[in-house]
Design an enzyme around this catalytic site. Structure first.
Site, short mmCIF file in Angstrom:
data_model
loop_
_atom_site.label_atom_id
_atom_site.label_comp_id
_atom_site.label_asym_id
_atom_site.label_seq_id
_atom_site.Cartn_x
_atom_site.Cartn_y
_atom_site.Cartn_z
N GLU A 48 -3.26 -5.81 4.14
CA GLU A 48 -1.91 -5.94 3.58
C GLU A 48 -1.23 -4.62 3.87
O GLU A 48 -1.54 -3.62 3.24
CB GLU A 48 -1.98 -6.16 2.06
CG GLU A 48 -2.71 -7.40 1.62
CD GLU A 48 -2.03 -8.66 2.08
OE1 GLU A 48 -0.82 -8.61 2.40
OE2 GLU A 48 -2.71 -9.69 2.16
N CYS A 101 5.52 -2.72 -1.60
CA CYS A 101 5.43 -3.21 -0.23
C CYS A 101 6.37 -4.39 -0.02
O CYS A 101 6.72 -4.72 1.10
CB CYS A 101 3.99 -3.64 0.05
SG CYS A 101 3.38 -4.76 -1.22
P1 NAP Z 1 -2.53 4.72 2.99
O1 NAP Z 1 -2.28 6.16 3.16
O2 NAP Z 1 -2.65 3.91 4.21
O3 NAP Z 1 -3.84 4.64 2.09
C1 NAP Z 1 -4.32 3.40 1.65
C2 NAP Z 1 -5.76 3.53 1.24
O4 NAP Z 1 -6.57 3.76 2.37
C3 NAP Z 1 -6.06 4.68 0.29
O5 NAP Z 1 -6.95 4.22 -0.71
C4 NAP Z 1 -6.72 5.69 1.18
O6 NAP Z 1 -7.57 6.57 0.47
C5 NAP Z 1 -7.51 4.78 2.07
N1 NAP Z 1 -8.01 5.37 3.31
C6 NAP Z 1 -7.36 6.20 4.13
N2 NAP Z 1 -8.16 6.50 5.19
C7 NAP Z 1 -9.33 5.84 5.01
C8 NAP Z 1 -10.55 5.75 5.73
N3 NAP Z 1 -10.73 6.39 6.86
N4 NAP Z 1 -11.54 4.97 5.23
C9 NAP Z 1 -11.37 4.29 4.09
N5 NAP Z 1 -10.23 4.36 3.35
C10 NAP Z 1 -9.23 5.11 3.81
O7 NAP Z 1 -1.41 4.03 2.12
P2 NAP Z 1 -0.76 4.54 0.76
O8 NAP Z 1 0.07 5.73 1.08
O9 NAP Z 1 -1.75 4.64 -0.34
O10 NAP Z 1 0.19 3.31 0.42
C11 NAP Z 1 1.49 3.19 0.89
C12 NAP Z 1 1.59 2.14 1.96
O11 NAP Z 1 0.94 0.94 1.52
C13 NAP Z 1 3.01 1.74 2.26
O12 NAP Z 1 3.19 1.74 3.64
C14 NAP Z 1 3.12 0.32 1.72
O13 NAP Z 1 4.04 -0.48 2.41
C15 NAP Z 1 1.75 -0.18 1.81
N6 NAP Z 1 1.50 -1.20 0.79
C16 NAP Z 1 1.28 -2.47 1.18
C17 NAP Z 1 1.04 -3.44 0.22
C18 NAP Z 1 0.80 -4.88 0.59
O14 NAP Z 1 0.36 -5.65 -0.26
N7 NAP Z 1 1.05 -5.29 1.81
C19 NAP Z 1 1.00 -3.11 -1.13
C20 NAP Z 1 1.21 -1.79 -1.48
C21 NAP Z 1 1.46 -0.84 -0.51
P3 NAP Z 1 -7.07 8.03 0.07
O15 NAP Z 1 -5.93 7.86 -0.86
O16 NAP Z 1 -8.24 8.65 -0.57
O17 NAP Z 1 -6.66 8.70 1.34
#
Ligand code: NAP
Length: 684
Positions: free
Chosen positions: A257, A296
């Protein structure tokens, strides 16, 4: 120094061995907690889920898992006031917190009740009906879903620390998969608090939920072909994880997502003065300010008919100017800060790309009036509305500013609106605000292939509408293309995503044994006690009663017509009925056939059968004419005891045949049958 967040792994809370990095209150900048940057022994974590959590869950039926979720939902609802203070620290207002906290608990409760209503009290789920393959009916097939002996790893975004965890936990738990939760570090303190309550409740089987508040390095390396990763986050992280060697090479399931440039289209009919115009502006303002735009599903692209652009811009800007930004726990504050200053800087970077293609018409990122907090310490931004008179620029269709930012742009006609909508290359949700059914149909059918969910909003549904930005447990959440290509929720569909579907071929007897539901052609057991005299525990799949034959007379048909008022000519007018190409003469009412059949199989005295609550799949196959003779065969097809009641549901396969053995009607009769009361002797 604030407390280090702990992981809950292998049945205990694990203390990190480093000092971790500080996590700040979004409004005050004060340290709330610290998050470890060291990885865990993920081989042990995954092994524990497989060895302890999985088997414990697989012992339970769908209904037993549902009962645990329901109890947990109630328990968390009772504790929710304890979650709000930490939710405020994430920047969420009380209203935002309700979306996250109450919304997340609501998913548990919704899934619990749907599972009891729509899943069997079993561990196998049958997908659709039986497929007949061999002509003689000895070789048939049935699709079944079974539980994978794997783990569900959820990796969540920072914006919904509670809902994000619970909306994935509920379907995975029902599917029988133990879950390992990796929250985003920024807001993990709230997830950790909720997991503490879950663990303390003791309501979930040990090993069915583990929490990782640590670096995820090495976690994916432990996964294999029976495991699933459910990721929510940015498109960039999704792309990285999707190409992980275990996903690409070892068949680990991967659901993403990601972000999306959701649009809202104002219909050409919805000019100023219409309820739809007001709804559009209100919704746009709500989506920009709710969770400070960190959803999102928020509206990023607001498409309006070119002649209405100025009016919409003015009306929206006027409402945005009245939005009070400030400390999220204060009454009167409508929009809190972003989750962190890093996130605010990220939004400002994205805004810079957007302002190359659009001009800012409301809000100044450098100056924000903040109620009750220091703007220099918190991650505050005002709502920022952009206007792109040139709707062709790439940036406005590609750059997601994950904050209170939307871009207004004009369109000429519906075809252009559709073309602009799909420039988002796949979105979670889109909405069209119109009172014109033709506009609704053209837009929805034009953009549906690019969206996971579509809202048609107008004066008639506005009052009850849950809004553009709210995913619901009963509706699919996810979107194609840029939105990640994943799918979550959607009621029982969301459970099945975590299970394996297999087509099983064999004889009806074998498939009845495998599936736990009687399949046409399998052995029937008749004679002895009438099945309606048996309590739920005594009934066996295949127990059968045959009733009849019973002749149907012209008088029966005439009386039924007179009694019910159903005097359709095929039952009452011999001349007209003779002209009917299907009947060629008077025929019995289908409902007369069903009623006569009930009279043939019923056992009238008080007994274990409590009620008939309907029929499924009723089909009339052969016309019944005066003089025909009916026989009914009723076979216990599926038994579903209810855990929380002293009765259960029994589905009876029902076939009515005529004197030639041809099937006249087929259907399933649905009854409620009592469990045997304590001390009640068994009838033999
Ligand atoms: P993100 O930076 O992509 O991080 C998402 C998750 O991935 C975090 O828990 C992060 O952990 C983890 N992660 C990062 N690198 C990883 C790796 N190598 N292995 C395993 N896990 C890893 O996103 P965010 O900043 O938290 O969220 C914002 C984004 O999410 C926005 O772009 C938004 O549009 C999107 N979003 C989408 C939805 C949907 O349902 N489609 C819902 C909400 C948000 P760490 O925090 O520890 O780095």
């Amino acid at each position: 120094m604030a407390a280090l967040l702990h992981s809950y792994v292998a049945g205990q809370w694990s203390t990190p061995q480093d000092d971790g990095v500080p996590l700040a209150d979004a409004a005050t900048g004060e340290e709330v907690a610290r998050y470890s940057t060291r990885a865990l022994d993920f081989a042990a974590v995954v092994d524990y889920a497989r060895r302890v959590g999985g088997p414990a869950l697989r012992e339970l039926t769908f209904h037993e898992r549902a009962a645990a979720l329901k109890a947990l939902g109630k328990r968390l609802m009772g504790a929710k006031d304890q979650f709000y203070p930490l939710s405020f620290a994430t920047g969420a207002t009380a209203r935002d917190s309700a979306l996250d906290v109450d919304g997340g608990i609501g998913v548990l409760l919704s899934y619990a009740s749907k599972a009891v209503r729509e899943l069997p009290n079993d561990t196998v789920y049958l997908d659709g009906g039986t497929e007949s393959i061999g002509r003689a009916g000895t070789f048939v097939a049935q699709h079944i879903y079974t539980t994978r002996p794997g783990v569900a790893v959820q990796i969540n975004a920072f914006n919904f620390p509670v809902w994000g965890m619970l909306e994935k936990l509920a379907p995975a738990f029902l599917a029988g998969l133990p879950t390992i939760v990796k929250p985003a570090h920024q807001t993990a303190y709230l997830t950790e608090l909720v997991v503490r309550h879950i663990v303390e409740s003791g309501l979930l089987p040990e090993g069915s939920l583990q929490l990782v508040c640590a670096s995820p390095d090495g976690l994916l390396e432990q996964l294999g072909e029976q495991d699933v990763i459910a990721f929510t986050g940015s498109a960039a992280t999704a792309a990285r994880l999707r190409s992980h060697p275990r996903v690409v090479g070892a068949g680990v399931g991967f659901n993403a997502e990601a972000d999306s440039l959701n649009c809202a289209i104002l219909g050409p009919d919805a000019g100023p003065g219409t309820p739809e115009f007001d709804l559009y502006v209100k919704q746009l303002v709500a989506e920009m300010t709710s969770k400070a735009g960190q959803k999102c599903t928020a509206i990023r692209r607001a498409l309006v008919p070119r002649p209405l652009l100025d009016t919409v811009a003015d009306a929206t800007a006027a409402q945005l100017a009245a939005v009070v930004v400030g400390k999220p726990d204060l009454d009167g504050v409508r929009m809190g800060p972003l989750a962190s200053t890093a996130q605010r800087d990220e939004v400002l970077r994205a805004l810079k790309s957007l302002t190359d293609a659009a001009r800012l018409i409301s809000g100044d990122p450098q100056h924000v009036a903040v109620e009750g907090a220091d703007p220099d310490r918190g991650a505050f931004l005002p709502p920022l509305l952009l206007r792109a008179d040139d709707n062709t620029a790439d940036a406005v269709h590609e750059v997601e500013a994950f904050g209170p930012v939307s871009t207004l742009m004009p369109y000429g006609d519906i075809d252009e609106a559709v073309a602009l909508a799909i420039r988002g290359r796949g979105s979670l949700v889109g909405s069209v605000i119109t009172h014109d059914p033709e506009v609704a149909r053209r837009v929805v059918l034009g953009v549906a292939a690019y969206h996971g969910r579509l809202l048609v909003l107008d004066r008639d549904d506005a009052k009850e509408s849950t809004g553009h930005g709210s995913p619901l447990p009963t509706l699919v959440h996810g979107g194609p293309g840029r939105a990640g290509g994943g799918e979550e929720l959607g009621g029982i569909r969301g459970v099945l995503h975590y299970m394996q579907r297999s087509a099983v071929q064999g004889s009806p007897d074998m498939l009845t044994a495998v599936a736990g539901r009687w399949i046409t052609g399998a052995a029937r057991h008749s004679g002895g006690v009438h099945p309606f005299r048996k309590y739920l525990e005594e009934l066996r799949i295949g127990d059968t009663i045959v009733g009849g034959p019973r002749a149907v007379t012209a008088e029966d048909i005439a009386q039924f017509a007179a009694l019910t008022g159903d005097t359709f000519y095929a039952h009452t007018d011999p001349v007209a009925a003779a002209q009917n190409p299907l009947f060629g003469g008077i025929v019995a009412h289908g409902y007369l056939v069903v009623s006569l059949a009930a009279g043939l199989f019923v056992e009238p005295s008080p007994g274990p059968v409590l009620a008939n609550f309907g029929v499924d799949n009723l089909r009339f196959l052969t016309p019944v004419k005066p003089g025909d003779s009916l026989t009914v065969t009723l076979t216990a097809k599926q038994l579903t005891p209810r855990a929380s009641a002293d009765y259960g549901e029994v589905r009876w396969d029902t076939v009515v045949t005529n004197q030639d053995g041809a099937a006249v009607a087929t259907y399933d009769v649905l009854t409620l049958v009592a469990k045997r009361p304590a001390g009640q002797p068994r009838e033999v």
